[in-house]
Design a protein around this motif. Sequence first.
Motif, PDB file in Angstrom:
ATOM      1  N   GLU A  89       0.827  -1.220   0.000  1.00  4.55           N
ATOM      2  CA  GLU A  89       0.000   0.000   0.000  1.00  4.55           C
ATOM      3  C   GLU A  89       0.855   1.261   0.000  1.00  4.55           C
ATOM      4  OE1 GLU A  89      -2.976  -0.271   3.063  1.00  4.55           O
ATOM      5  OE2 GLU A  89      -4.113  -1.797   1.921  1.00  4.55           O
ATOM      6  N   ARG A  90       1.944   1.240   0.769  1.00  2.76           N
ATOM      7  CA  ARG A  90       2.823   2.417   0.802  1.00  2.76           C
ATOM      8  C   ARG A  90       3.568   2.587  -0.516  1.00  2.76           C
ATOM      9  NH1 ARG A  90       4.520   4.262   6.131  1.00  2.76           N
ATOM     10  NH2 ARG A  90       3.334   3.133   7.697  1.00  2.76           N
ATOM     11  N   THR A  91       4.012   1.448  -1.072  1.00  5.40           N
ATOM     12  CA  THR A  91       4.738   1.485  -2.344  1.00  5.40           C
ATOM     13  C   THR A  91       3.870   2.094  -3.438  1.00  5.40           C
ATOM     14  OG1 THR A  91       6.068  -0.446  -1.775  1.00  5.40           O
ATOM     15  CG2 THR A  91       5.803   0.030  -4.132  1.00  5.40           C
ATOM     16  N   ARG A  92       2.635   1.624  -3.528  1.00  7.31           N
ATOM     17  CA  ARG A  92       1.753   2.075  -4.610  1.00  7.31           C
ATOM     18  C   ARG A  92       1.271   3.507  -4.384  1.00  7.31           C
ATOM     19  NH1 ARG A  92      -0.399  -1.986  -7.862  1.00  7.31           N
ATOM     20  NH2 ARG A  92      -2.577  -1.364  -7.633  1.00  7.31           N
ATOM     21  N   ALA A  93       1.114   3.897  -3.102  1.00  9.81           N
ATOM     22  CA  ALA A  93       0.725   5.285  -2.814  1.00  9.81           C
ATOM     23  C   ALA A  93       1.851   6.239  -3.212  1.00  9.81           C
ATOM     24  CB  ALA A  93       0.382   5.446  -1.338  1.00  9.81           C
ATOM     25  N   VAL A 124      -3.328   8.167 -12.002  1.00  2.00           N
ATOM     26  CA  VAL A 124      -3.216   6.708 -12.043  1.00  2.00           C
ATOM     27  C   VAL A 124      -3.950   6.107 -10.844  1.00  2.00           C
ATOM     28  CG1 VAL A 124      -1.602   4.774 -11.898  1.00  2.00           C
ATOM     29  CG2 VAL A 124      -1.084   6.730 -13.374  1.00  2.00           C
ATOM     30  N   ARG A 125      -3.743   6.701  -9.676  1.00  2.00           N
ATOM     31  CA  ARG A 125      -4.417   6.214  -8.471  1.00  2.00           C
ATOM     32  C   ARG A 125      -5.948   6.269  -8.648  1.00  2.00           C
ATOM     33  NH1 ARG A 125      -3.818   9.405  -2.802  1.00  2.00           N
ATOM     34  NH2 ARG A 125      -4.925  10.972  -4.005  1.00  2.00           N
ATOM     35  N   ARG A 126      -6.404   7.403  -9.204  1.00  2.00           N
ATOM     36  CA  ARG A 126      -7.833   7.569  -9.439  1.00  2.00           C
ATOM     37  C   ARG A 126      -8.372   6.460 -10.352  1.00  2.00           C
ATOM     38  NH1 ARG A 126      -7.807  13.517  -9.709  1.00  2.00           N
ATOM     39  NH2 ARG A 126      -7.149  13.438 -11.877  1.00  2.00           N
ATOM     40  N   ARG A 127      -7.661   6.190 -11.439  1.00  2.00           N
ATOM     41  CA  ARG A 127      -8.180   5.208 -12.401  1.00  2.00           C
ATOM     42  C   ARG A 127      -8.092   3.786 -11.848  1.00  2.00           C
ATOM     43  NH1 ARG A 127      -7.228   7.231 -18.575  1.00  2.00           N
ATOM     44  NH2 ARG A 127      -6.985   9.435 -18.113  1.00  2.00           N
ATOM     45  N   VAL A 128      -7.028   3.500 -11.120  1.00  2.00           N
ATOM     46  CA  VAL A 128      -6.930   2.153 -10.527  1.00  2.00           C
ATOM     47  C   VAL A 128      -8.084   1.956  -9.538  1.00  2.00           C
ATOM     48  CG1 VAL A 128      -5.555   0.698  -8.978  1.00  2.00           C
ATOM     49  CG2 VAL A 128      -4.453   1.877 -10.891  1.00  2.00           C
ATOM     50  N   MET A 129      -8.424   3.005  -8.801  1.00  2.00           N
ATOM     51  CA  MET A 129      -9.515   2.871  -7.826  1.00  2.00           C
ATOM     52  C   MET A 129     -10.870   2.753  -8.516  1.00  2.00           C
ATOM     53  SD  MET A 129      -8.275   5.128  -4.581  1.00  2.00           S
ATOM     54  CE  MET A 129      -9.846   4.888  -3.759  1.00  2.00           C
ATOM     55  N   ILE A 130     -11.097   3.523  -9.574  1.00  2.00           N
ATOM     56  CA  ILE A 130     -12.356   3.375 -10.328  1.00  2.00           C
ATOM     57  C   ILE A 130     -12.448   1.949 -10.884  1.00  2.00           C
ATOM     58  CG2 ILE A 130     -13.411   3.991 -12.566  1.00  2.00           C
ATOM     59  CD1 ILE A 130     -14.294   5.900 -10.527  1.00  2.00           C
ATOM     60  N   GLY A 131     -11.353   1.480 -11.441  1.00  2.00           N
ATOM     61  CA  GLY A 131     -11.340   0.129 -12.007  1.00  2.00           C
ATOM     62  C   GLY A 131     -11.601  -0.926 -10.951  1.00  2.00           C
ATOM     63  N   THR A 132     -11.000  -0.753  -9.789  1.00  2.00           N
ATOM     64  CA  THR A 132     -11.208  -1.702  -8.693  1.00  2.00           C
ATOM     65  C   THR A 132     -12.675  -1.687  -8.262  1.00  2.00           C
ATOM     66  OG1 THR A 132      -8.953  -1.262  -7.959  1.00  2.00           O
ATOM     67  CG2 THR A 132     -10.421  -2.325  -6.367  1.00  2.00           C
ATOM     68  N   TYR A 133     -13.229  -0.478  -8.211  1.00  2.00           N
ATOM     69  CA  TYR A 133     -14.635  -0.337  -7.788  1.00  2.00           C
ATOM     70  C   TYR A 133     -15.582  -1.023  -8.770  1.00  2.00           C
ATOM     71  CZ  TYR A 133     -19.024   1.964  -6.471  1.00  2.00           C
ATOM     72  OH  TYR A 133     -20.310   2.213  -6.092  1.00  2.00           O
ATOM     73  N   VAL A 134     -15.423  -0.755 -10.083  1.00  2.00           N
ATOM     74  CA  VAL A 134     -16.383  -1.309 -11.047  1.00  2.00           C
ATOM     75  C   VAL A 134     -16.228  -2.823 -11.227  1.00  2.00           C
ATOM     76  CG1 VAL A 134     -16.631   0.872 -12.297  1.00  2.00           C
ATOM     77  CG2 VAL A 134     -15.005  -0.824 -13.141  1.00  2.00           C
ATOM     78  N   LEU A 135     -15.099  -3.363 -10.788  1.00  2.00           N
ATOM     79  CA  LEU A 135     -14.924  -4.817 -10.869  1.00  2.00           C
ATOM     80  C   LEU A 135     -15.258  -5.499  -9.551  1.00  2.00           C
ATOM     81  CD1 LEU A 135     -11.543  -5.156 -12.854  1.00  2.00           C
ATOM     82  CD2 LEU A 135     -13.851  -5.555 -13.713  1.00  2.00           C
ATOM     83  N   SER A 136     -15.553  -4.722  -8.506  1.00  2.00           N
ATOM     84  CA  SER A 136     -15.708  -5.338  -7.182  1.00  2.00           C
ATOM     85  C   SER A 136     -17.056  -6.043  -7.064  1.00  2.00           C
ATOM     86  CB  SER A 136     -15.530  -4.285  -6.085  1.00  2.00           C
ATOM     87  OG  SER A 136     -16.525  -3.303  -6.164  1.00  2.00           O
ATOM     88  N   ALA A 137     -17.121  -6.953  -6.105  1.00  2.00           N
ATOM     89  CA  ALA A 137     -18.306  -7.796  -5.923  1.00  2.00           C
ATOM     90  C   ALA A 137     -19.554  -6.930  -5.838  1.00  2.00           C
ATOM     91  CB  ALA A 137     -18.146  -8.626  -4.657  1.00  2.00           C
ATOM     92  N   GLY A 138     -20.576  -7.286  -6.621  1.00  2.00           N
ATOM     93  CA  GLY A 138     -21.837  -6.564  -6.570  1.00  2.00           C
ATOM     94  C   GLY A 138     -21.944  -5.461  -7.607  1.00  2.00           C
ATOM     95  N   TYR A 139     -20.813  -5.038  -8.175  1.00  2.00           N
ATOM     96  CA  TYR A 139     -20.860  -3.952  -9.160  1.00  2.00           C
ATOM     97  C   TYR A 139     -20.448  -4.393 -10.559  1.00  2.00           C
ATOM     98  CZ  TYR A 139     -21.421  -1.002  -5.115  1.00  2.00           C
ATOM     99  OH  TYR A 139     -21.897  -0.449  -3.969  1.00  2.00           O
TER     100      TYR A 139
END
Lengths: 95, 491
Positions: B347-351, B358-373
Motif C-alpha cells: 500500500e505504501r509502495t503504490r501510494a 493513475v491512483r484515481r483510475r486504478v480505484m475506479i477500475g477496482t470499484y467497477v470490478l468489485s463484488a456486486g458492481y
Amino acid sequence: MSVDSETVRRVAHLARIAVADDEVDSLGGELNAILAFVDQLREVDVRGVEPMTSVTPMAMKMRQDEVSDGGIADAIVQNAPAREDHFFLVPKVVE
Amino acid sequence: MNALTSLSLAQARDALRKREFSATELVEAYLAAVEQARALNAFVLETPDRAHAMAEKSDARLARGEGGPLEGLPLAIKDLFCTEGVRTTASSRILENFVPAYESTVTANLWRDGAVLLGKTSNDEFAMGSSNETSCFGPVISPWRRRGSAQGLVPGGSSGGSAAAVAAGLCAGSTGTDTGGSIRQPASFCGIVGLKPTYGRCSRWGTVAFASSLDQAGPFARTVRDCAILLRSMAGNDPKDTTCVDLPVPDYEAAVGASVKGKRIGIPKEYRVPGMAAELETLWERGAQWLKDAGAETVEISLPMTKYALPAYYIVAPAEASSNLARYDGVRYGLRVAGSDITDMYERTRAAGFGKEVRRRVMIGTYVLSAGYYDAYYLHAQKVRTLIKRDFERCFADGIDAVLTPTTPSAAFAIGEKGSVDPVEMYLNDIFTVTVNMAGLPGISVPGGLDAQGLPLGLQLIGRPFDEEMLFALGAVIEKAAGRFTPQRWW
C-alpha cells in the motif's frame, strides 16, 4: 450510485493503495464525478446484446507445447528492489 | 530546424541511400536539435552514445549496399516501449529505475530495419492523460504558441513527448501508443500526422500495458508518407502477443498518392456536438470538400452510440488498468517503500509510486470490478461496446469506405487549464477519438489547418479493420490540400 468515505477506504485497500485521512474526501469527490459521468450508460437498452470479449474476431493462436525460453534468472531478478541470489526478498509473510 | 532535420523521413531515407550525407551526420544534426530543445521537456532520456553507435553501424551497412528500409533514420521512442538496457519508466515514479532486460517487439522491428534510437520521450504516467501533464518528469511544453502569446501550451497526450519532438524537428519520426486517442489527439495539437492502427496490427509485447483490449502502438511523423513507411516496419505478426494478427503487412507507402475516386466518405451527424467551435465545423466541411474535389463522395451517416463511447471507455479502460497495474507491488521490480508487513508495504509502495490520475483510475477500475458492481458497470459497458462496434459495421456494410471527423473538440489548451477540479473535463478531449479504440478500428489524424489563434487543428479519418491503406490514401489528399504546418521556433 455514489461512494461514501467508507467505500473510498475499502476500494483503496482492495487496490492496495494507502490513502491518508485528509485525502479521503477529495478522492471521494473525484470518484463520484467519474461515476456520475458513466451513469448515463444506464439509458442504453442492452437487452439481448452480448458483451464484447474480443474486438477483432479471431481464433486463439496455439503454439507447440514446448520450452522456448528460460535459464535467465539473472535477468529476471536484476530489477528487484531486494534480492538474494535468485530470490526476491519480501517482509515475513508466515508467522 | 537545420537543413538535415527539416527533411521528411522519406527525403532523409532517399538521401542516405544516395550517400548525400551519412547516418552519423544526420544523427548529429538531430542530437544537436534535441539538446537545444530541452525547454520543451519532450525527452525523459537522451541516448546519444547509443545513437552514435547505431548510426555508425548504419553507415557501414549503407556502404555495403545492405541498408534496411529505415537505415540510419533517427527516431524517438515513447517511454512506454521497453528498450533493452535503456531505462523505461512509463513516466511513473514506480518505474523510475527500471532497466528492461528485453526489447519490445515494435522497437525490435524498427532496429531490425535500421532505425536509430535518439532517446525516450515523455508521456502521461502509464499513458493515462490527454495533456502530458501527469508525467512524473513534469509537463511537456508544446512547440506551438498562440499568436502573440508566450503562454505554455500542452502538446496533448498521452504521447505528448513523441508528438512535440516530431513537430519541433527533434527526430525524423517517433512511436506512440493509443488507448483512447493518445496518438491522434497529440498529433492534432502539434500539427503532425499520427496513426492508430487496427487493434492487432502491431504487437503489444514489451509495451507497458494500460488497457490491453484497447492499447495499440502507432507512428508519428511530419507527413502521411513518413507514417506509412514507419507502420510497415512496426507492424507484423508476433507469436509473443496472441492478439497480434497473422496477416501480411502491405507496402503502405504505395497507398500514398493512390486515387480516392468513387470512395464513399461517411460524415457522422452525431459528431456535430453542442458548443462545437465554428472554425472546427468550417475545417470539417473544408476537409470533406477536399476529398470531394479528389473524386470521393461524402454521405451523411449516423453512429447513434457515439455519445456513450466515452463513458463506456471510463469503465472498461480503468477496469483493465487496475488489473494490469496490480503487478507494481514493490517485489519484482520498481519502487519499494518499506512497511510494517507485506500488505502495508504494497500500500505504501503504490501510494508513493503512482501519481494522482493513475491512483484515481486504478480505484475506479477496482470499484467497477468489485463484488456486486461487476454486472452493473463492467458487463454493461462491454455490451455498450458491442453496440458501438455495430454502428461502424453497419456503415461499412452500407459501402462506406472511411469516416471523416474532427480529431479533437478544440485546439491545444494551456498547461494547468483543464481537469484540476473535475477529472471529466480532461476526459472530454477524447470524445471524437475514443470510439475508434472501442471498436478496434484504425484512425489517422492529419493537420487540416490553423485556428484563429494560429494553433493546429487535425482531421480524423476512421477506416475499416486492417484497411490502413485507405487512411493513407485519403490522408494524403487532405495533406496535399491543407499543406504542412511548422511551429515558429522560440526554444
